[in-house]
Write a protein that holds these residues in place. Structure first.
Motif, mmCIF file in Angstrom:
data_model
loop_
_atom_site.group_PDB
_atom_site.id
_atom_site.type_symbol
_atom_site.label_atom_id
_atom_site.label_comp_id
_atom_site.label_asym_id
_atom_site.label_seq_id
_atom_site.Cartn_x
_atom_site.Cartn_y
_atom_site.Cartn_z
ATOM 1 N N TYR A 100 -34.198 -38.016 -18.173
ATOM 2 C CA TYR A 100 -33.418 -37.706 -19.375
ATOM 3 C C TYR A 100 -32.974 -36.238 -19.410
ATOM 4 O O TYR A 100 -32.431 -35.777 -20.401
ATOM 5 N N LYS A 101 -33.222 -35.533 -18.296
ATOM 6 C CA LYS A 101 -32.762 -34.145 -18.234
ATOM 7 C C LYS A 101 -31.632 -34.025 -17.212
ATOM 8 O O LYS A 101 -31.659 -34.710 -16.186
ATOM 9 N N TYR A 112 -39.222 -22.361 -16.487
ATOM 10 C CA TYR A 112 -39.714 -22.517 -17.855
ATOM 11 C C TYR A 112 -41.231 -22.332 -17.878
ATOM 12 O O TYR A 112 -41.773 -21.640 -18.743
ATOM 13 N N ARG A 118 -34.455 -18.338 -21.430
ATOM 14 C CA ARG A 118 -33.499 -19.427 -21.257
ATOM 15 C C ARG A 118 -32.258 -19.015 -20.447
ATOM 16 O O ARG A 118 -31.838 -19.698 -19.522
ATOM 17 N N ARG A 121 -33.076 -18.380 -16.878
ATOM 18 C CA ARG A 121 -33.386 -19.665 -16.233
ATOM 19 C C ARG A 121 -32.097 -20.363 -15.808
ATOM 20 O O ARG A 121 -31.966 -20.846 -14.693
ATOM 21 N N SER B 3 -40.777 -22.124 -30.072
ATOM 22 C CA SER B 3 -40.100 -22.164 -28.785
ATOM 23 C C SER B 3 -38.997 -23.214 -28.874
ATOM 24 O O SER B 3 -39.268 -24.387 -29.060
ATOM 25 N N ARG B 4 -37.770 -22.732 -28.755
ATOM 26 C CA ARG B 4 -36.613 -23.626 -28.863
ATOM 27 C C ARG B 4 -36.680 -24.715 -27.795
ATOM 28 O O ARG B 4 -36.379 -25.878 -28.068
ATOM 29 N N ASP B 5 -37.113 -24.315 -26.607
ATOM 30 C CA ASP B 5 -37.176 -25.284 -25.512
ATOM 31 C C ASP B 5 -38.188 -26.371 -25.814
ATOM 32 O O ASP B 5 -37.947 -27.543 -25.564
ATOM 33 N N ARG B 6 -39.334 -25.944 -26.353
ATOM 34 C CA ARG B 6 -40.390 -26.902 -26.683
ATOM 35 C C ARG B 6 -39.870 -27.922 -27.698
ATOM 36 O O ARG B 6 -40.059 -29.109 -27.566
ATOM 37 N N ASN B 8 -36.715 -28.634 -28.395
ATOM 38 C CA ASN B 8 -35.671 -29.458 -27.772
ATOM 39 C C ASN B 8 -36.310 -30.624 -27.045
ATOM 40 O O ASN B 8 -35.853 -31.762 -27.112
ATOM 41 N N GLU B 9 -37.376 -30.285 -26.344
ATOM 42 C CA GLU B 9 -38.113 -31.279 -25.551
ATOM 43 C C GLU B 9 -38.659 -32.383 -26.467
ATOM 44 O O GLU B 9 -38.533 -33.574 -26.181
ATOM 45 N N GLU B 12 -35.885 -34.508 -27.680
ATOM 46 C CA GLU B 12 -35.409 -35.353 -26.577
ATOM 47 C C GLU B 12 -36.296 -36.575 -26.411
ATOM 48 O O GLU B 12 -35.821 -37.703 -26.318
ATOM 49 N N VAL B 13 -37.617 -36.322 -26.414
ATOM 50 C CA VAL B 13 -38.568 -37.422 -26.194
ATOM 51 C C VAL B 13 -38.487 -38.430 -27.338
ATOM 52 O O VAL B 13 -38.427 -39.636 -27.120
#
Lengths: 237, 419
Positions: A100-101, A112, A118, A121, B3-6, B8-9, B12-13
């Protein structure tokens, strides 16, 4: 040349019910910086087990393992993860991309975990995607890519953290011969830049695109020889 | 740290399989909704029952007289007696910590014979001879005019404060009330005030059908002299009237030569004790509400945990890949716990919001259709919402804990081999 990998008298057994299966029976070898080594052998010879131990995904029963001069011993899972992230890059036969990425997001993952911001990366991931010829495909999901493209994404992902050693397990096993040569061409170019790469394969032509071949048989090294490398670019149109 | 990435993750899930996420969330949503509705229903009942008490000073004791049941000091049993105004002073002198003592006399009342006349209209109302201090013990809104004052007491003025119900019975709509006269058992009293009591319903209707006149005027008009029919005694704040009750009764018994063991002669009603009993009942009701609500919520949490376990099982390979790439086990555990807490909080918040709308709807219905017996203004306080949120966070952590542990227990190499 510095020694990147050094193993001495490595043993590994698996418990199969009441029986014990001795897979690695005292392996000794070392790989220098910039080497491209093929590890060959028939099924059950222990080549994948060896790669897993070198990749800190599994632990040997006994023996000594030095990675970039550091003795790898009694690592807890947190430390092992840190070492994998810092020193090693993985390429798997089944690509092992997260479905899904996007290709870009898959490539950014090791960075990461290193705590890279970000923007950086994405910049770095794009650089490696460009290197493997997939810049235009960066926002595609894995199921929108061909097998060769997926493997090239996996190569970019293995490279992006700038590890000391790249471990590839049957990286061309799921690809047709033309695509396999294209992938090996990328691997050779990476190796040309000085990266140490270990490739587990059972394909002779792929092994001959490396600089050295180690043959495993029944858990021991049967033969370890340097060869004249065949350039994959000769087969790529 | 955010954490924006966290996040987002996590999104997503959770959005990868919408239907499953919604079904998972429903259990928690339903649990918190039931919890909120149960607690608000309990609060509605509490408001309804406590509303019956209005703003009355609940730290109070009513005392009245009954016939004696034991002979004492040469006096026979079955003797009737009356309190006197001097008893008020005796109580003040001998019992500390009393704030207000209001002696009272009364006549007529609910289901009694008609005792009040105005022109051609008559009615049966409770008529009470009171002191000005009574309004501090049993507050009422004086919507027109005034309540009894000390001059009324001193001058024995024949004035009356009537309830809204009395006004409705004896006067036409829009008719001037203040300054007019009503005849109470043949004696004219000028109306100087109209009150509305805060009791909401039930007895509330009766509470609006009362007439208050000065205690001294009552004695003169109805020939009761210094006799006192009953007394409302209120203790100071911080001292319960229940703790003073025995001393009050002892003083009254001594004063009126009543046998110390005569349990019947001094009639009394301890409002504090009664109110405390109601309070205890609602505490128990609240605990029951929490208990049932949390049990329902628990089934939702088990659902979340179950689904999270399935999700982890499905993502075993992905977790293996992540670990091979260098994600440490703590990060994976944190990710799963956050997913679980996030899902629980979002679904719980939905439950709280829908619950709030449901309570709003019930209140609107109650407003539109008039009051219901013993059920007024069901609400949940901010405290309850905060407690619900804390429960949700803990639930989310609990729901995610087992799946998180199972995710990190599996070796990376085994996870990678999973198909």
């Amino acid at each position: 040349m510095a020694t990147m990998i050094e193993i001495k008298d490595l043993h590994k057994s698996y418990q199969m019910g009441k029986n014990s299966l001795h897979v690695l029976k005292g392996i000794d070898f070392s790989a220098e910086e910039g080497e491209l080594v093929a590890i060959m052998g028939s099924s059950g010879s222990g080549k994948s087990t060896l790669l897993n131990i070198l990749g800190l995904l599994d632990v040997a029963d006994s023996g000594e393992y030095l990675l970039d001069g550091k003795l790898i011993k009694n690592l807890n899972e947190t430390k092992a993860a840190k070492y994998r992230n810092k020193f090693l890059g993985f390429i798997f036969q089944s690509f092992n991309l997260i479905n899904y990425k996007s290709a870009l997001e898959n490539v950014t993952l090791p960075l990461y975990y290193q705590g890279v911001n970000r923007k950086e990366r994405q910049r770095k991931a794009m650089k490696y995607l460009e290197m493997v010829g997939l810049k235009e495909w960066s926002h595609h999901l894995p199921n929108e890519l061909s097998g060769g493209q997926k493997q090239r994404v996996a190569i970019a992902r293995a490279m992006v953290g700038e590890p000391k050693v790249i471990l590839a397990d049957e990286l061309t096993g799921a690809l047709d011969s033309t695509t396999s040569y294209e992938v090996m061409d990328v691997i050779q170019k990476i190796n040309d830049q000085g990266n140490t790469i270990l490739v587990v394969t059972h394909e002779n032509d792929i092994a001959h695109m490396c600089k050295r071949i180690i043959y495993l048989k029944d858990g021991v090294i049967e033969e370890d020889k340097k060869i004249k490398q065949v350039r994959a670019s000769e087969y790529v149109q | 740290m955010f954490s924006r990435d966290r996040w987002n993750e996590i999104l997503e899930v959770l959005t990868t399989n919408w239907f499953r996420t919604v079904l998972t969330a429903f259990g928690v949503f339903w649990g918190i909704l039931i919890l909120i509705l149960l607690l608000s229903a309990g609060k509605g009942m509490e408001n309804g029952i406590k509303g019956e008490w209005g703003d009355i000073a609940t730290n109070s004791l009513w005392v009245w007289t009954r016939n004696t049941t034991l002979p004492h000091k040469g006096l026979p049993k079955g003797r009737s007696f009356e309190y006197k105004l001097q008893d008020v002073q005796s109580l003040k002198d001998k019992v500390p910590n009393l704030r207000i003592i209001s002696p009272r006399n009364s006549l007529g009342g609910y289901r009694g014979a008609n005792n009040v006349i105005r022109g051609l209209r008559t009615g049966a109302f409770g008529v009470y001879g009171d002191f000005p201090s009574f309004i501090d013990q049993e507050p009422m809104d004086i919507i027109n005019g005034r309540f009894i004052n000390q001059s009324d007491i001193n001058d024995k003025r024949k004035v009356a404060i009537i309830g809204e119900g009395v006004k409705k019975s004896l006067y036409d709509i829009g008719q001037e009330v203040l300054g007019t006269y009503i005849k109470i058992q043949g004696v004219n009293f000028m109306v100087v005030g109209i009150y509305r009591k805060k009791n909401l319903d039930g007895d509330g209707e009766e509470a609006q059908n009362q007439i208050f006149i000065p205690f001294t005027s009552f004695g003169q008009a109805f020939n009761t002299g210094d006799d006192v029919g009953s007394m409302m005694i209120t203790a100071i704040d911080g001292v319960s009237i229940t703790s003073l009750k025995d001393r009050i009764i002892k003083v009254l018994k001594e004063k009126h030569k009543i046998h110390p063991d005569d349990r019947r002669a001094i009639g009394n009603f301890d409002m504090y004790e009664e109110f405390s009993r109601i309070e205890r009942f609602f505490v128990a009701l609240n605990i029951m509400g929490y208990f049932i609500g949390i049990l329902v919520l628990l089934s939702g949490i088990i659902g979340v945990s179950n689904i999270m376990l399935i999700v982890i099982k499905e993502r075993t390979k992905e977790i293996g890949i992540r670990r091979a790439l260098g994600e440490d086990p703590w990060s994976i555990r944190k990710q799963i716990l956050l997913e679980s807490v996030f899902l629980t909080i979002i679904s719980g918040m939905m439950g709280i919001i829908i619950g709030a709308f449901a309570i709003y709807g019930i209140n609107a219905l109650l407003d539109a259709n008039g009051p219901v017996d013993m059920f007024v203004n069901p609400t949940v306080s901010l405290g309850v919402v905060t407690i619900a949120l804390v429960i949700l966070i803990i639930s989310g952590l609990l729901a995610g804990f087992i799946p998180a542990q199972s995710a990190i227990r599996i070796k990376p190499i085994d996870a990678l081999r999973t198909e």
